[in-house]
Design a protein around this motif. Sequence first.
Motif, PDB file in Angstrom:
ATOM      1  N   ASP A 662      31.828  30.782  34.040  1.00 32.04           N
ATOM      2  CA  ASP A 662      33.352  31.029  34.403  1.00 32.04           C
ATOM      3  C   ASP A 662      33.632  30.567  35.761  1.00 32.04           C
ATOM      4  N   LEU A 663      32.897  30.608  36.569  1.00 32.02           N
ATOM      5  CA  LEU A 663      33.061  30.533  38.126  1.00 32.02           C
ATOM      6  C   LEU A 663      33.046  29.065  38.568  1.00 32.02           C
ATOM      7  N   LYS A 664      32.187  28.357  37.690  1.00 29.65           N
ATOM      8  CA  LYS A 664      32.062  27.002  37.950  1.00 29.65           C
ATOM      9  C   LYS A 664      32.905  26.347  38.573  1.00 29.65           C
ATOM     10  N   PRO A 665      34.172  26.205  38.052  1.00 33.36           N
ATOM     11  CA  PRO A 665      35.020  25.226  38.574  1.00 33.36           C
ATOM     12  C   PRO A 665      35.505  25.602  39.921  1.00 33.36           C
ATOM     13  N   CYS A 666      35.604  27.198  40.208  1.00 32.68           N
ATOM     14  CA  CYS A 666      35.801  27.732  41.733  1.00 32.68           C
ATOM     15  C   CYS A 666      34.941  27.314  42.630  1.00 32.68           C
ATOM     16  N   TYR A 667      33.519  27.358  42.229  1.00 32.85           N
ATOM     17  CA  TYR A 667      32.647  26.775  43.042  1.00 32.85           C
ATOM     18  C   TYR A 667      32.703  25.340  43.382  1.00 32.85           C
ATOM     19  N   GLU A 668      33.158  24.554  42.444  1.00 37.77           N
ATOM     20  CA  GLU A 668      32.994  23.191  42.451  1.00 37.77           C
ATOM     21  C   GLU A 668      34.374  22.948  43.520  1.00 37.77           C
TER      22      GLU A 668
END
Length: 790
Positions: A662-668
């Motif tokens: 779920d947090l992938k986009p935010c890390y990217e």
Amino acid sequence: MEDTEDFVGQGPHPVDDDVFKEPMRKRRRSDRDQRFRAFPSVEQSALKEYEKLESRTRRVLSNTYQKLIQSVFLDDSIPNGVKYLINRLLALIEKPSLDPIYIGLFGSTGAGKSSLINAIIQQAMFLPVSGESICTSCIVQVSSGCCEQYEAKIHLLSDQEWKEELKNLTKLLHRTEELDREEADAWDRDDAVEEAIWKLQMFYGNGAERKNYEELLRAKPKGKIPTSRIITLKAEEAGELSVKLDPYIRTQRRDLLGESAETQIWPLIKHVEVSLPKSELIPEGVVLVDIPGTGDFNSKRDEMWKKTIDKCSVIWVISDIERASGGRAHEDLLNESIKACQRGFCRDVALVVTKTDKLYLPEYLRYRQAILSQREAVLERNEMIKLQRNRILKEKLKRKLPADSKVLEASDLVYTVSAQEYWQQALLTEEETEIPRLRGYIRKSLLDKKRRMVTKYVTEAFGLLLLTDSFNCTENLPNEYLHMSGLRRFVEEKIQLLEKTIDQCFAHIEQPLQEGVRNARTSYRRILGACLVRSRGNQGFHQTLKAVCLKNGIYASRTLARIDLNEAITQPIYDQIDPVFGGIFRAGKPTDSTLLPHIDAFKHSLQEKMMEIGVRNGWKYDSYKKSFLIQEISAILGGLEDYILRKKRRIYESLTTSVQNDLKPCYEEAAQIAGKKACERMKDVIRRGVDRQVAEGMFERAQERMQHQFQQLKNGITEKVKGSIATMLTLASSQGDGLYKELADVKSEYKEMEKLHRSLREVAENAVLRRGMQDFLLRMSPSKSVPLKA
Ligand SMILES: Nc1nc2c(ncn2[C@@H]2O[C@H](COP(=O)(O)OP(=O)(O)OP(=O)(O)O)[C@@H](O)[C@H]2O)c(=O)[nH]1
Ligand SMILES: [Mg+2]
């Protein structure tokens, strides 16, 4: 448990060693004796007996297999029943004898792991050790007995894996020009960046750090890389191998860019396997694993780090006596080991306190009334530490693991060792350095595992022989009964019941899971905040943070404590579910929430039914068919246990995996940030991203995913059970249906297998008996004045 090495050669063999008068070729026998040199006579006898049982079982299976294939070889079509049999036999024959036992030595840098391994294998200075800086650079596995020589295999990253690493390293170094002065300074000091530059320079030469990914792809590495991606070193002597191996294992100092061929390929090294010739001290089948640090920046190596921990059945948390308690790193390591018990195969955790010789007497005596010698003080402190740490560790384990876990039954969880004194013996005797005690621990683990494995193997083989023999059996079988819908209905009902019980058992996780999610929602901001500040402030942190984002929330390096944002914010959920989760998957006393005993109960109810049918139909006491059914049910459900253990990890990790997803986009998004105030802006993006995800139900989704994984496990279990039992019933009831045929006579094999199966009990009894006699002799022995601990 007291070590028994003293006993070697002291007393007569209490029981006739050769319980089976086996006509064994001389060479083979001496070969086996060699392999167990590491064991005192009592344990040796037990191990030998189990080995004999196993090898004879294998022989019976191969003979049976040969006879079978000969008798159907020219047939146009092989009946299904026979096919089933042939496949099962082959699978059992090919089953590897014993997966090695991995004993993981897990501890922060300088704790003395490598020194301890050197002492255990009795090779001073074999693995590189150092008092000045981080020493061991990668996971090193040490085992014995596979070859005549000393041998090492250095495993390198594959081409693909290196490319991935390269991509990340260059991303990390990207856009440095845009930094202003202040940030450029900070950048200089950042560990993640320093390591990246150093790796690139070492591999491609100076200036590589300024090239981009595409340029580096075309660049020629300085060193020569073998296409097999494995470098093999061999030597006649330990010392010789040690010298060759040293540059591959020892962490190179970054200020001295090595020019040797070994150091040039150094960034590629994944892990190292070392094997010693047959050793007096560590038995074949045991692998000691030196696990340095807390992970690795390279994803492949980091994954391996986790997997290595998970495959260990024993974990020793190693810590320096001066830092055995408290200390963030120590706590982290302990927690990681306990996690390994939850998700992996680990059954045993122990704390090994090292360097017990280090004691400054005047300081120690200040708080003591008595006058003690150095030696007395060391021994006294050892006892004190054992008591204290044993209690603390047990409490900790109790909080995390179910109350009757195997680990908690262990009387000794703490060992106080001195590798230095093992060599010098200026202060302590060999016994008092506790190195022999650790060797005893290793042997005991191996013996336990062998016992479990052989018991299972022989039982399964016996079932198969029963079935094979029953093909030729003229016994009047009550086929009609087996055909009757009654039995099938009984099984169906039982499976439905099993399904319900599994549901009930998994339902225990619901409440703690919900509670955990609530806690996570209220505490995630605080946890995230703590993860995003460093004591040194932002200085040198923003590249590390970038590394965290590039790796989807996880950053591990050899020098810093592991950062895992996903794990950190899901920790409140794990805190709630841990004891219940452990409870569901443990073996042992049945409670409502324990899965395996429910499956056992299911097994017994089926077996009872088979007995009942047998009795009602007047089957002979040891009727083939009845026995086959009973054995086969054991085999089917035994296989299920492995299946469940393998699934366990996926379920346990589903929470962090879900959050990470779920947090992938935010890390990217955060990883893209560069330039002025990059660090603050990155933190901001992460904080806001997490806030948004939490508001959109990130924790609830994680909860759902875990529940879904549990459901999948349930479906997997019932499907497997249904399938196997259906096959079994078809086989058992199909005589005369064209599934069976007259096969070769395997009467003698069956008889032998029956004997072997019976002697399983005998061997176990012998072991207990020998142990008792040995203890008695030890107590009686006048030379043994040291009192035995209970
Ligand atoms: N006094 C004393 N020193 C020890 C003992 N065992 C190890 N040391 C010293 O502690 C230092 C670190 O030991 P290592 O074995 O290299 O530690 P390690 O845990 O392998 O460290 P890394 O490889 O960096 O993870 C070395 O200088 C050793 O000589 C001991 O029993 N007594
Ligand atoms: Mg080391």
